[in-house]
Design an enzyme around this catalytic site. Structure first.
Site, short mmCIF file in Angstrom:
data_model
loop_
_atom_site.label_atom_id
_atom_site.label_comp_id
_atom_site.label_asym_id
_atom_site.label_seq_id
_atom_site.Cartn_x
_atom_site.Cartn_y
_atom_site.Cartn_z
N LYS A 74 0.83 -1.27 -0.10
CA LYS A 74 0.18 0.00 0.06
C LYS A 74 0.78 1.15 -0.10
CE LYS A 74 -4.28 -1.60 1.94
NZ LYS A 74 -5.23 -1.66 3.09
N ASP A 110 -10.11 3.12 1.87
CA ASP A 110 -10.51 2.40 3.19
C ASP A 110 -11.14 3.11 4.29
OD1 ASP A 110 -9.19 0.05 2.61
OD2 ASP A 110 -7.24 0.57 3.54
P1 NAP Z 1 0.47 -2.72 9.02
O1 NAP Z 1 0.53 -1.64 8.16
O2 NAP Z 1 1.27 -3.71 9.02
O3 NAP Z 1 0.20 -2.39 10.71
C1 NAP Z 1 -0.20 -3.43 11.62
C2 NAP Z 1 -0.20 -2.62 13.09
O4 NAP Z 1 -0.76 -3.69 13.92
C3 NAP Z 1 0.70 -1.53 13.33
O5 NAP Z 1 -0.05 -0.72 14.41
C4 NAP Z 1 1.34 -2.53 14.50
O6 NAP Z 1 2.14 -2.10 15.55
C5 NAP Z 1 0.12 -3.34 14.97
N1 NAP Z 1 0.64 -4.75 15.57
C6 NAP Z 1 0.87 -5.84 15.01
N2 NAP Z 1 1.20 -6.70 15.79
C7 NAP Z 1 1.09 -6.27 17.00
C8 NAP Z 1 1.13 -6.89 18.59
N3 NAP Z 1 1.46 -8.18 18.70
N4 NAP Z 1 0.85 -6.10 19.43
C9 NAP Z 1 0.32 -4.99 19.27
N5 NAP Z 1 0.32 -4.03 18.01
C10 NAP Z 1 0.70 -4.76 16.93
O7 NAP Z 1 -1.06 -3.37 8.80
P2 NAP Z 1 -2.29 -2.54 8.18
O8 NAP Z 1 -2.63 -2.53 6.80
O9 NAP Z 1 -2.38 -1.34 9.05
O10 NAP Z 1 -3.53 -3.73 8.88
C11 NAP Z 1 -3.87 -3.93 10.21
C12 NAP Z 1 -5.22 -4.68 10.13
O11 NAP Z 1 -6.38 -4.20 9.33
C13 NAP Z 1 -4.82 -6.08 9.50
O12 NAP Z 1 -5.53 -7.19 10.22
C14 NAP Z 1 -5.44 -5.88 8.05
O13 NAP Z 1 -6.03 -7.31 7.62
C15 NAP Z 1 -6.92 -5.22 8.65
N6 NAP Z 1 -7.55 -4.02 7.46
C16 NAP Z 1 -8.83 -4.61 7.29
C17 NAP Z 1 -9.30 -3.79 6.21
C18 NAP Z 1 -10.84 -4.20 5.92
O14 NAP Z 1 -11.30 -3.86 4.85
N7 NAP Z 1 -11.55 -4.63 6.85
C19 NAP Z 1 -8.61 -2.80 5.32
C20 NAP Z 1 -7.30 -2.59 5.73
C21 NAP Z 1 -6.75 -3.37 6.72
P3 NAP Z 1 3.53 -1.31 15.40
O15 NAP Z 1 3.40 0.04 14.61
O16 NAP Z 1 3.95 -1.10 16.95
O17 NAP Z 1 4.23 -2.37 14.71
#
Ligand code: NAP
Length: 290
Positions: A74, A110
């Site tokens: 992204k 999003d």
């Molecule tokens: P990303 O950019 O990789 O960010 C991951 C986030 O999760 C960061 O804030 C990270 O914190 C945190 N995190 C990961 N492991 C953790 C842990 N063990 N404890 C606490 N925090 C943790 O991913 P993203 O694109 O933002 O996506 C995040 C989620 O949203 C995913 O599950 C994705 O599938 C979902 N999503 C859903 C939709 C939908 O349409 N429903 C759309 C987009 C995303 P740090 O910054 O500290 O690493």
């Protein structure tokens, strides 16, 4: 009748890696079929090192109409595009590419998807609300910008990495039209109870909840019963975050609605037609139980 693909068929797809479990192809193909459009949507798994090559290839196809972009591309996709919408530039991430002529424009749908899902699932409108976003990755950034721009009174970002939360809060504050934006480190702040106790909405925008054995990223026992809990995770459909919310009597929903409405917004950008949301929802429900 089998689907006929011809030399006139327009081409869309999703760029991500891995993509084994993506629900976007059945959702968009159901939408094209519902409107009788000669379009097709494919999964395009691309490893990070080859993203530039993949985009150069897509640009060369005269029937390429656009794409969705998902993890891990992204942000990385941005240098390969010709322009960005103001929202995509502010969020710093693209989930939808629109191809017009030979120009590729990056959009983010999003945030709009989240707002539509919150309205539908919980009758939640952000105007004047105090919202807590857990997570400051791409999804957390989209949520923070969308909720702030839609008039939230206070946006509080909790993230494991405090530096990332603070950077997002500073970016959102510039776009927030006077709303208050705060950032804290997840779990360590002594004022977590106070933060969650004052929230009208708590959004899980972390990936915590996707893996078996994951806990809830925050303790929702600290929330008021009138609060709304939204988990962006939709696989599994019921996470510890949602179980906690429901046991507290909060209105709660998983991320399937956001997936649906971000897809509906992308569909409208590509085709210029209003998305057939019912057909898309049906395809998601079938894919979820498959
Ligand atoms: P990303 O950019 O990789 O960010 C991951 C986030 O999760 C960061 O804030 C990270 O914190 C945190 N995190 C990961 N492991 C953790 C842990 N063990 N404890 C606490 N925090 C943790 O991913 P993203 O694109 O933002 O996506 C995040 C989620 O949203 C995913 O599950 C994705 O599938 C979902 N999503 C859903 C939709 C939908 O349409 N429903 C759309 C987009 C995303 P740090 O910054 O500290 O690493």
């Amino acid at each position: 009748m089998p689907r006929v693909i011809s030399g006139r068929t327009r081409l869309c797809g999703v760029l991500g890696y891995p993509l084994e479990h993506t629900l976007s192809p059945p959702m968009h193909n159901a939408a094209f079929a519902a409107l009788g459009l000669d379009w097709v949507y494919l999964p395009w798994p691309v490893v990070p090192e080859r993203l530039g090559e993949a985009l150069r290839g897509l640009r060369a196809l005269a029937n390429f109409a656009g794409a969705n972009v998902t993890v891990p591309h992204k942000e990385a996709v941005i240098p390969h595009l010709d322009e960005l919408t103001e929202e995509a530039r502010a969020v710093g991430a693209v989930n939808t590419i629109v191809c017009a002529g030979d120009r590729l424009t990056g959009h983010t749908t999003d945030g709009a998807g989240l707002l539509a899902a919150l309205a539908e699932a919980a009758d939640f409108r952000p105007g004047g609300a105090s919202v807590v976003i857990v997570g400051a990755g791409g999804a957390g950034r989209s949520a923070a910008f969308a909720l702030a721009v839609a008039g939230a009174r206070q946006v509080t970002i909790l993230n494991r990495s405090e530096a990332r939360a603070r950077a997002l809060a500073a970016d959102v504050a510039r776009a927030a039209h006077g709303g208050k934006v705060l950032a804290y480190q997840l779990l360590i702040t002594p004022s977590t109870a106070q933060i969650l106790g004052g929230a009208d909405l708590v959004v899980n925008a972390t990936s915590v909840g996707m893996r078996p054995g994951d806990p809830s990223p925050v303790d929702l026992a600290l929330c008021r019963p009138a609060a709304v809990a939204y988990d962006m995770v939709y696989n599994p459909p019921e996470t510890p975050f949602l179980r906690q919310a429901r046991s507290r009597g909060l209105r709660a929903a998983n991320g399937l609605g956001m997936l649906l409405y971000q897809g509906a917004a992308a569909f409208a950008l590509w085709t210029g037609r209003a998305a057939p949301v019912g057909a898309m929802r049906g395809a998601l429900a079938a894919g979820e139980t498959a």
